[in-house]
Scaffold this active site. Structure first.
Site, PDB file in Angstrom:
ATOM      1  N   THR A   1       0.815  -1.219   0.000  1.00 35.60           N
ATOM      2  CA  THR A   1       0.000   0.000   0.000  1.00 35.60           C
ATOM      3  C   THR A   1       0.841   1.258   0.000  1.00 35.60           C
ATOM      4  O   THR A   1       0.321   2.349  -0.088  1.00 35.60           O
ATOM      5  CB  THR A   1      -0.900   0.052   1.238  1.00 35.60           C
ATOM      6  OG1 THR A   1      -0.059  -0.004   2.383  1.00 35.60           O
ATOM      7  CG2 THR A   1      -1.877  -1.081   1.249  1.00 35.60           C
TER       8      THR A   1
ATOM      9  N   THR B   1       4.231  -5.687   3.735  1.00 39.74           N
ATOM     10  CA  THR B   1       4.882  -6.036   5.006  1.00 39.74           C
ATOM     11  C   THR B   1       4.830  -7.518   5.337  1.00 39.74           C
ATOM     12  O   THR B   1       5.655  -7.998   6.104  1.00 39.74           O
ATOM     13  CB  THR B   1       4.266  -5.252   6.178  1.00 39.74           C
ATOM     14  OG1 THR B   1       2.864  -5.467   6.188  1.00 39.74           O
ATOM     15  CG2 THR B   1       4.572  -3.778   6.047  1.00 39.74           C
ATOM     16  N   ASP B   2       3.872  -8.253   4.772  1.00 37.64           N
ATOM     17  CA  ASP B   2       3.693  -9.650   5.184  1.00 37.64           C
ATOM     18  C   ASP B   2       4.989 -10.453   5.133  1.00 37.64           C
ATOM     19  O   ASP B   2       5.336 -11.143   6.088  1.00 37.64           O
ATOM     20  CB  ASP B   2       2.658 -10.354   4.293  1.00 37.64           C
ATOM     21  CG  ASP B   2       1.245 -10.143   4.791  1.00 37.64           C
ATOM     22  OD1 ASP B   2       1.014  -9.135   5.494  1.00 37.64           O
ATOM     23  OD2 ASP B   2       0.375 -10.979   4.477  1.00 37.64           O
TER      24      ASP B   2
ATOM     25  N   LYS C   1       8.297 -10.012  11.615  1.00 36.45           N
ATOM     26  CA  LYS C   1       7.014  -9.341  11.844  1.00 36.45           C
ATOM     27  C   LYS C   1       6.367 -10.053  13.024  1.00 36.45           C
ATOM     28  O   LYS C   1       6.046 -11.238  12.935  1.00 36.45           O
ATOM     29  CB  LYS C   1       6.133  -9.428  10.598  1.00 36.45           C
ATOM     30  CG  LYS C   1       4.921  -8.516  10.683  1.00 36.45           C
ATOM     31  CD  LYS C   1       4.109  -8.481   9.391  1.00 36.45           C
ATOM     32  CE  LYS C   1       3.021  -7.419   9.513  1.00 36.45           C
ATOM     33  NZ  LYS C   1       2.122  -7.381   8.360  1.00 36.45           N
TER      34      LYS C   1
END
Lengths: 633, 447
Positions: B102, B178-179, B257
């Site tokens: 995004t 980000t995943d 993460k």
């Protein structure tokens, strides 16, 4: 003086914001307000792109012109990642949606088939996300109206939205908010601008507030309901006046807004007749600090000492207008000062119509006028501050002065406690909504099926049934309705043989007066009221004792009404003993007056037994014992 | 304009010549609704039309009993005035390689549509601060959510980075979902040999279309590290806390993460972050990193990877068959075992067999923090005897990526073992100070 509102073309629309009694709209946190210090603060900034600001949204633009830090106070136990914008929102709270649809149907509005949550851009920091989530739930048509003494008021829209964060304090550089309030479900009920009289606005707000409360699912208390008022008159401009919390203030705010707009229109006429043109208002900003180097004005001296400077502009043709009153106690200069505060972040301005004054001398005024090349009929504006804020301030003041030639600017204004209003920000544009993609739309079919046919009674029907069934006066019945205790009254008055008017006044006036005395009446439970009703009906609790009993419960002196009675009730034997003592004490008087001494005896006895036994029992007993006493002697 | 509807509604709208963003008027139960037809997300039913009313609200109208009229065809999305991009000879050249996520998209407020950036000007429009940090150019490479990326994409990125460095970039920025950003960061660490400039991955946990986006700070901090930072490694730069005032540069092979949605989801595991970046300065927190070298980059591309490697998270009751079937389809396995690096005892004979077939088995821990130690308990010793490769203090995902690298460079089990046991990019053998575990982070950061 009352205006001819019809002739002025007064148009008023209301936007009523009411918090619902349900958990938060997009998470499961309770809708509880906190009074303690937040457990910690997080620091954020909000950004918005420059190109999108330009045309679309003057409101957002002006906020973002200021690079501000926002601090958000969080509570680990009653706020979560959602309020802190650290997690996507949960699905829309369906309970809140159900309440909203109930309200829509009560007002004969049409719920939409599918509710879509939108993001409304708000960059003043009052939402951690930078937008407020809001959804249009129902729309009005010609059947959705309320009837007031001045005519019908139609409903326009009903939205369900999240409450903003509570502002703790703010400066031009930062603002602090608490997150306990953010996300509480809120309905926004907007009327058409059908209102044409100030008192009609009050009546409409009262009626709509009562309908909202009839759902039994709205929050009560200070701040839980507030009105925004849209006001315009012919030739003026629409103003959005925010945050009116007192109904009685509504007519006054509207009257004063009419006065303000009329005054601004007069000012326009006068400026035009003086031949003032826009170009001349655009005068250069001049540093006049040196003229005040030996000033005896404390304000000036203190600021210069801190390194601030004095800047001024000429106000071409504004002499006498800056000081002109436009609302009681507010002058045109005050309007300019609002712009200065909002856009320049300064505390205020000084203008030619109020000087000499504030310790600034005649000589200083003359030299300022000269430095700014003021001619006859001109005035001037001064601001004290640094170069940047002075420039922001004076440019915004110039813009506002230019608008005086056009008339009344569209503004969002803040309601002040006296009924005046002050400038908050320009009216936001409408192009600042886009879909909240993290929340799925909700189909309303199921909820509609569930709710329709099970709508709460309308306030006026509730009141007329209280009057006919329980013999309450209409006034008392409305008071009971407004107090929110109709249900408990009805239940207890049906269950126990109690004097219903008295019991209603306990629930309304007694609680009100105890509250005024500072007694925490919120500690009294429905169980306590039930005890009162039961013991009243059994004659164990005297009417006279109810205030003391309930006050004792509220303050924690007694844990139950039963405990109160144990300490306060008299058996008939004990009563007789007290009467006998009074009789013998007053035997001389009784000998003189016979039954005429009844009042005296009664007074003596009541001194001791008041509140411990029903007065009517005492009276009956005193009469009997007195008769016996006279016969015996 | 296309039409984003299907089924019943699609048929109706198509018959009327209506497409997305056309102005429509709908009559239903004696009331009119007029506004712009909005595209309908696929997850919703085929019975409602979404209309954006003039007051800005969208509503869904069921088509039963609704009469739809086309008022006028929609206008295309207006192009906005963008700030001008100026080359500044005093600033370094830093390309921004766009892979998706995004971070490089924006919302068109008039329609609500999310559109991708095409030009760096659009990014500068949102993060104007970047113009004072570096001369940034867009290198569009992919438009993928990071969960869809594969080792082939890593190689594409590595090639692009190497080419940009050859062209004279002072550092490279990668905009990434980000995943799986930490997988990519680790892969780049192994694929780019002799790295002498920063390779910086950044993303956003709050999409850039919202005012509260974390992308602004992340991009400013990442651009600073890429343009002038001293760290010549593959690093991830993301928020260091829920505050918008600093970001951390985390070594790619140490990044994980650890939260689904928070801004500070990426944390450095088993070592402190390398640097803390505020709007004003870069503060070094951990000195153990490769330094930037001046002049043209001499980094080399080494993208020999064998992607037939599996990562197995064990659980109580896992059966031999599962491990066997995974082994059948893999050239090597990383096991995220329990505790110090254990598996249930009954898996050990299977593991032994797999290794005997010439397939390496690396043991890491589900605990993420700490080092595996196979000497302490019986199970561990039996695993060692079976021939597993202890992953030491490597994250399971990093061991996975490294095993792909190792198998790309060696077929012989003992060579693979040697590579896996050798520190290549800071992934092995860190100093486990008492300040590297979450409960102690407060002490470290002085929070």
């Amino acid at each position: 003086m009352e205006y001819d509102y019809d002739k002025l073309g007064l148009k008023v629309g209301l936007e009523i914001h009411q918090r619902l009694d349900s958990h938060k709209l997009f998470c499961n946190c309770p809708s509880n307000l906190r009074e303690d210090e937040p457990h910690t603060w997080i620091k954020r900034r909000l950004g918005i792109s420059y190109s999108e600001l330009g045309a679309l949204d003057p409101a957002a633009r002006f906020e973002s012109l200021r690079k501000r830090d926002f601090l958000y106070g969080i509570y680990y136990d009653t706020t979560c990642e959602v309020e802190a914008d650290e997690s996507p929102p949960h699905p829309l709270n369906e309970d809140a949606l159900r309440i909203t649809i109930m309200i829509a149907l009560m007002l004969k509005m049409r719920p939409v088939d599918e509710v879509h949550v939108m993001r409304k851009i708000v960059v003043d920091g009052s939402n951690t996300t930078g937008f407020q989530r809001t959804a249009l739930v129902a729309v009005g048509d010609d059947n959705s109206y309320i009837e007031t003494k001045w005519g019908p008021v139609r409903m326009a829209t009903l939205c369900l939205e999240e409450e903003s964060a509570y502002i703790v304090d703010s400066t031009p550089e930062m603002a602090r908010y608490r997150l306990d309030r953010l996300g509480i479900p809120l309905v926004e009920l907007a009327t058409q601008p059908d209102i044409w009289h100030p008192d009609q606005a009050r009546e409409a707000a009262l009626m709509l507030g009562r309908i909202l409360r009839a759902t039994g699912r709205v929050q009560r208390g200070i701040g839980t309901i507030r009105q925004d008022i849209n006001v315009s008159i012919e030739g003026g401009a629409r103003q959005e006046i925010k945050g009116v919390q007192e109904l009685d203030l509504i007519p006054e705010i509207i009257r004063r807004e009419v006065q303000r707009q009329l005054s601004l229109l007069e000012i326009r006429e006068e400026l035009l007749s003086r031949g003032v043109v826009e170009k001349e208002i655009d005068s250069p900003i001049v540093d006049v600090t040196r003229l005040f180097e030996s000033s005896s004005s404390k304000v000036v001296k203190r600021s210069l000492y801190r390194g601030a400077k004095v800047f001024g502009i000429r106000a071409k043709g504004f002499k006498g207008i800056l000081g002109r009153e436009i609302q009681p106690g507010r002058r045109f200069g005050t309007e300019l000062a609002d712009y200065a505060r909002v856009f320049g972040g300064v505390k205020g301005i000084l203008h030619g119509d109020e000087l000499p004054g504030y310790g600034i001398s005649e000589e200083e005024v003359t030299s300022v006028r000269k430095a700014l090349s003021c001619e006859e009929g001109d005035s001037f504006i001064l601001v004290i501050g640094d170069v940047v804020s002075a420039e922001l301030t004076l440019n915004s003041v110039k813009e506002r002065m230019k608008y005086a030639l056009i008339g009344v600017p569209n503004e969002t204004r803040k309601a002040l406690p006296d009924g005046n209003t002050s400038f908050m920000r320009p009216m936001p544009g409408s192009a600042r909504m886009y879909p909240e993609t993290d929340v799925l739309p909700v189909n309303t079919r199921e909820i509609l099926r569930e709710v329709s046919g099970k709508l709460p009674a309308m306030p006026k029907d509730i009141v007329s049934s209280l009057v006919s069934k329980f013999g309450l006066t209409e006034e008392l019945a409305w008071e009971l309705f407004d107090s929110g205790r109709v249900e408990i009254f009805r239940r207890l008055a049906e269950k126990y043989k109690i004097p219903s008017r008295f019991f209603a006044s306990v629930l309304v006036s007694l609680l009100k007066s105890l509250k005024r005395e500072g007694i925490p009446v919120e500690n009294i439970t429905s169980n306590n009221f039930e005890e009162v009703a039961r013991y009243l009906s059994e004659g164990k609790l005297a009417k006279e004792a109810v205030p003391e009993a309930l006050a004792g419960i509220a303050t924690g002196k007694y844990s139950s009404i039963e405990e109160f009675i144990e300490g306060h009730s008299l058996s008939l034997d004990q009563l007789d003993k007290i009467i006998d003592e009074a009789l013998s004490k007053l035997s001389d008087k009784i000998a003189d007056r016979g039954m005429g001494a009844y009042g005296m005896v009664m007074g003596e006895v009541m001194k001791i037994v008041r509140g411990k036994i029903d007065g009517s029992i005492v009276s009956k007993r005193v009469k009997e014992r007195l008769e016996e006493f006279i016969q015996r002697s | 304009m296309p039409l984003h509807y299907y089924g019943k509604v699609k048929k109706l709208l198509e018959s009327l010549g209506i497409e997305d963003y056309d102005r429509v008027r709908i009559e239903k139960d004696g009331r009119y609704y007029e506004g712009i037809l909005m595209p309908r997300p696929e997850i919703l039913d085929d019975e409602h039309i979404i209309v954006k009313l003039d007051n800005g609200y969208n509503i869904g109208i069921h088509i039963d009993g609704a009469k739809v009229h086309l008022v006028r065809k929609g206008e295309s999305i207006k192009h906005r005035e963008l700030p001008e991009l100026r080359f500044r000879s005093d600033l370094p050249y830093v390309p921004l390689i766009v892979t998706g996520g995004t971070i490089t998209s924006r919302v068109d407020y008039s329609t609500g549509a999310v559109v991708s950036h095409e030009k760096p000007e659009e990014l500068l429009d949102i993060v104007p601060e970047l113009a004072d940090i570096a001369n940034i150019d867009y290198v569009p490479l992919l438009a993928e959510f990071s969960e869809n990326l594969t080792p082939d994409h890593w190689a594409m990125m590595a090639r692009t980075i190497q080419r940009e460095l050859e062209k004279g970039a002072e550092g490279v920025l990668i905009a990434h979902g980000t995943d799986t950003m930490h997988f990519t960061a680790a892969a780049l660490a192994f694929m780019l040999r002799d790295l002498d400039k920063p390779v910086v991955l950044a993303g956003s946990q709050r999409s850039i279309d919202r005012p509260s986006t974390d992308a602004v700070l992340n991009l400013i901090a990442a651009a600073k590290i890429a343009a002038v930072g001293p760290i010549a490694e593959s690093v991830i730069v993301m928020h260091g806390s829920p505050h918008d005032d600093y970001a951390y540069a985390i070594r790619g092979v140490r990044a994980r993460k650890l939260h689904t949605s928070r801004r500070d989801a990426f944390q450095s595991v088993n070592e402190p972050p390398l640097a803390k970046i505020t709007r004003d300065k870069i503060e070094i927190l951990n000195n153990r990193f490769r330094r930037r070298r001046e002049g043209r980059s001499e980094a080399k591309l080494d993208d020999a990877f064998d992607s037939r490697v599996s990562l197995l998270y064990t659980w109580p009751g896992i059966t031999e068959e599962i491990l066997e079937s995974i082994a059948e389809k893999s050239n090597g396995i990383v096991i995220a075992g329990t505790g110090l690096g254990h598996t249930p005892r009954w898996l050990i004979p299977v593991i032994k067999r797999i290794i005997e077939e010439g397939k390496p088995v690396v043991i890491t821990s589900q605990c993420l923090f700490g080092r595996v130690d196979l000497k302490v308990y019986e199970t561990g010793r039996r695993l060692l005897m079976a021939g597993v490769i202890p992953g030491e203090d490597m994250l399971p995902e990093v061991a996975l990526v490294k095993l792909m690298y190792a198998l790309g460079h060696a077929k012989d089990l003992s060579d693979v073992r040697k590579i896996m046991r050798t520190n290549i990019a800071g992934e092995l053998g860190s100093h486990l100070g008492l300040d590297v575990f979450p409960p102690c982070w407060g002490v470290r950061h002085g929070v």
